[in-house]
Write an enzyme that holds these catalytic residues in place. Structure first.
Site, PDB file in Angstrom:
ATOM      1  N   LYS A  80       0.850  -1.191   0.000  1.00  0.00           N
ATOM      2  CA  LYS A  80       0.000   0.000   0.000  1.00  0.00           C
ATOM      3  C   LYS A  80       0.885   1.240   0.000  1.00  0.00           C
ATOM      4  O   LYS A  80       1.960   1.238   0.614  1.00  0.00           O
ATOM      5  CB  LYS A  80      -0.856  -0.047   1.272  1.00  0.00           C
ATOM      6  CG  LYS A  80      -1.913   1.033   1.404  1.00  0.00           C
ATOM      7  CD  LYS A  80      -2.695   0.826   2.708  1.00  0.00           C
ATOM      8  CE  LYS A  80      -3.875   1.769   2.832  1.00  0.00           C
ATOM      9  NZ  LYS A  80      -4.624   1.545   4.095  1.00  0.00           N
ATOM     10  N   SER A 155      -9.582   1.006   3.248  1.00  0.00           N
ATOM     11  CA  SER A 155      -8.826   1.864   2.362  1.00  0.00           C
ATOM     12  C   SER A 155      -7.701   1.153   1.610  1.00  0.00           C
ATOM     13  O   SER A 155      -7.171   1.707   0.645  1.00  0.00           O
ATOM     14  CB  SER A 155      -8.230   3.023   3.175  1.00  0.00           C
ATOM     15  OG  SER A 155      -7.302   2.530   4.117  1.00  0.00           O
ATOM     16  N   SER A 179      -9.405  -1.297   7.463  1.00  0.00           N
ATOM     17  CA  SER A 179      -8.924  -1.146   6.085  1.00  0.00           C
ATOM     18  C   SER A 179      -8.210  -2.336   5.469  1.00  0.00           C
ATOM     19  O   SER A 179      -7.942  -2.333   4.278  1.00  0.00           O
ATOM     20  CB  SER A 179      -8.011   0.072   5.985  1.00  0.00           C
ATOM     21  OG  SER A 179      -8.809   1.222   5.957  1.00  0.00           O
TER      22      SER A 179
HETATM   23  N1  GLN Z   1     -12.733   3.211   6.946  1.00  0.00           N
HETATM   24  C1  GLN Z   1     -12.111   3.645   8.159  1.00  0.00           C
HETATM   25  C2  GLN Z   1     -11.815   5.111   8.066  1.00  0.00           C
HETATM   26  O1  GLN Z   1     -12.123   5.682   7.087  1.00  0.00           O
HETATM   27  C3  GLN Z   1     -10.878   2.840   8.425  1.00  0.00           C
HETATM   28  C4  GLN Z   1      -9.683   3.306   7.691  1.00  0.00           C
HETATM   29  C5  GLN Z   1      -8.467   2.467   7.944  1.00  0.00           C
HETATM   30  O2  GLN Z   1      -8.516   1.415   8.574  1.00  0.00           O
HETATM   31  N2  GLN Z   1      -7.350   2.993   7.459  1.00  0.00           N
HETATM   32  O3  GLN Z   1     -11.307   5.686   8.955  1.00  0.00           O
END
Ligand code: GLN
Length: 464
Positions: A80, A155, A179
């Site tokens: 990532k 994400s 994520s």
């Molecule tokens: N979807 C969650 C957020 O937007 C988790 C994001 C993540 O785990 N990086 O904060």
């Protein structure tokens, strides 16, 4: 168990493949299919091929001992774009960092490379890891390979897709609120959210520092375990990391099913598949009992106070002077979190919001501890819905936040969890969440492996 990793390495050992031919194969697939899926931001093909040639030479000189010295020898991975990679552009999915080339690599990347894995590219993601769908990237949306009109989950969208679409052997993602697990569940791969403090965050762009964890994606849980075992442990740069050996695997587990994780608003087809998986695990001889996590309903609210508070502080360094291009390059979601975070920390509001959220965090933590005093592991859904349509939630931040309803409490509690494929509805994949106590990864991997041995969901791949 024959895993994807051992299959790949056996091919190299037997001469059926070389490291270079494997890299070439993946690069060709990426070229053929990633135009539409958009899972990569940067492809490091040239460097990967060069490294592969060196490794083939090493193997021809030293023979099979290379596999003992380097447990990931010849395996190909993506990371990532949150992971700093020396000499390779690292954007966090934001155009604010569109030309940032880090001078050093994160501990995770260095350890994987030393173990013989080859980086094939950096993957697309929601900017700064803010998001649940992969649509909030400044480098275009990533599509779900199972249905290109749907999101792959975020994400770590590109990381999940890179494994699901067969562009590499494994991928590194980050999990701050779900994520890794959400995109794993939406794309039919295994996704680990490790215990907070198991893996160093050194050299990974910070989102919310008290919640950030370094997860991975693979096809089988034993492969995920292999990656975890290589990257975990102290490095001298992250003081939250502990060298702890948690509970060892057992032959039979007592497994809790938290009642609050089967709530209204859950897609009935997801619920059915998750309940079937729980039934299967109970038939495998484990004892399944109901447990209570009463504060579950408050987890999302607490998360969306604590997370933005920490985001507002972490993003403060990208002021266009010390780091990053112009501040105006922040997108709407980053701006929303900076404002929200600054607000909840303001004197006058800090007691009403931030300190309350921290109190809820303590409550959630102690409820998890209590549950784990009665059971070894817990089982739950990962997502309340199937992968949703592109655009369906992108203009509604609140409904996007609710996609994390079953994942954020695990980050708040700091424990570990794994998403494992458990079936399909309308040809769309669903994941089962196996939750373990702090440093309970070995039990989680063990149960996931026996579940995978008894099922074949993970062997199915999308037609591209
Ligand atoms: N979807 C969650 C957020 O937007 C988790 C994001 C993540 O785990 N990086 O904060």
């Amino acid at each position: 168990m024959i895993t994807e990793f051992s299959k790949a390495q056996n091919q190299i050992k037997s001469g059926q493949a070389t490291v270079k031919s494997r890299v070439e194969y993946f690069l060709k697939r990426i070229e053929e299919f990633d135009g539409e899926l958009n899972s990569f931001i940067t492809i490091t093909g040239e460097e990967a091929l060069k490294k592969a040639e060196q490794m083939d030479t090493l193997f021809s000189e030293k023979g099979e001992e290379v596999f003992e010295k380097m447990p990931l020898f010849g395996l190909v991975f993506s990371a990532k774009d949150m992971y700093l990679t020396e000499g390779v552009k690292t954007t966090a999915g934001s155009k604010l960092l569109s030309d940032f080339v880090p001078p050093y690599s994160s501990t995770v990347i260095s350890r994987l490379t030393e173990a013989g894995a080859i980086l094939i590219g950096k993957t697309n993601q929601d900017a700064w890891a803010h998001g649940s769908s992969g649509e909030n990237s400044d480098f275009g949306v990533t599509k779900n390979p199972w249905d290109k009109s749907r999101v792959p989950g975020g994400s770590s969208s590109g990381a999940a897709v890179s494994v699901a679409a067969g562009f590499c052997d494994f991928a590194m993602g980050t999990d701050t609120g779900g994520s890794v697990r959400l995109p794993a569940s939406f794309t039919n791969v295994v996704g680990l959210k490790p215990t907070y403090g198991a893996i160093s965050r050194y050299g990974v762009i910070a989102m919310a520092s008290s919640l950030d964890t370094m997860g991975n994606f693979a096809i089988s849980s034993s492969d995920s375990k292999k990656i975890f075992d290589i990257v975990k442990g102290q490095d001298g740069f992250d003081q939250t990391v502990l060298d702890v050996n948690g509970a060892a695997p057992k032959t039979k587990y007592t497994i809790g099913v938290p009642k609050q994780y089967f709530s209204e608003g859950m897609d009935p087809s997801v619920e059915r598949l998750v309940l079937d998986a729980i039934e299967k695990i109970s038939q495998m001889g484990h004892k399944v009992v109901e447990v209570e996590l009463p504060s579950t309903d408050y987890a999302i609210s607490a998360y969306y106070v604590i997370c933005p508070a920490e985001v507002s502080s972490n993003l403060g360094r990208y002021d266009g002077v010390r780091m990053g291009l112009n501040r105006d390059a922040f997108g709407d979601e980053a701006k929303r979190r900076i404002m929200l975070g600054t607000y909840v920390l303001e004197s006058g509001y800090v007691d009403a919001y931030y300190n309350k959220a921290v109190a809820v965090r303590d409550l959630i933590k102690s409820e998890f501890e209590q549950a784990f005093s009665k059971v070894d592991l817990m089982l739950a859904p990962v997502s309340p819905t199937l992968p949703f349509k592109l655009g369906e939630k992108s203009n509604d931040p609140l409904s996007m936040y609710l996609a994390d309803v079953y994942t954020v409490a695990i980050n708040i509690a700091g424990v570990c969890a794994l998403s494992v494929p458990c079936g399909f509805s309308d040809d769309l994949p669903v994941g089962l969440q196996i939750i373990g106590p702090s440093f309970g990864e070995q039990m989680v991997f063990d149960l996931a492996q026996s579940y995978q041995e008894a099922t074949d969901w993970h062997t199915k791949s999308p037609k591209l």
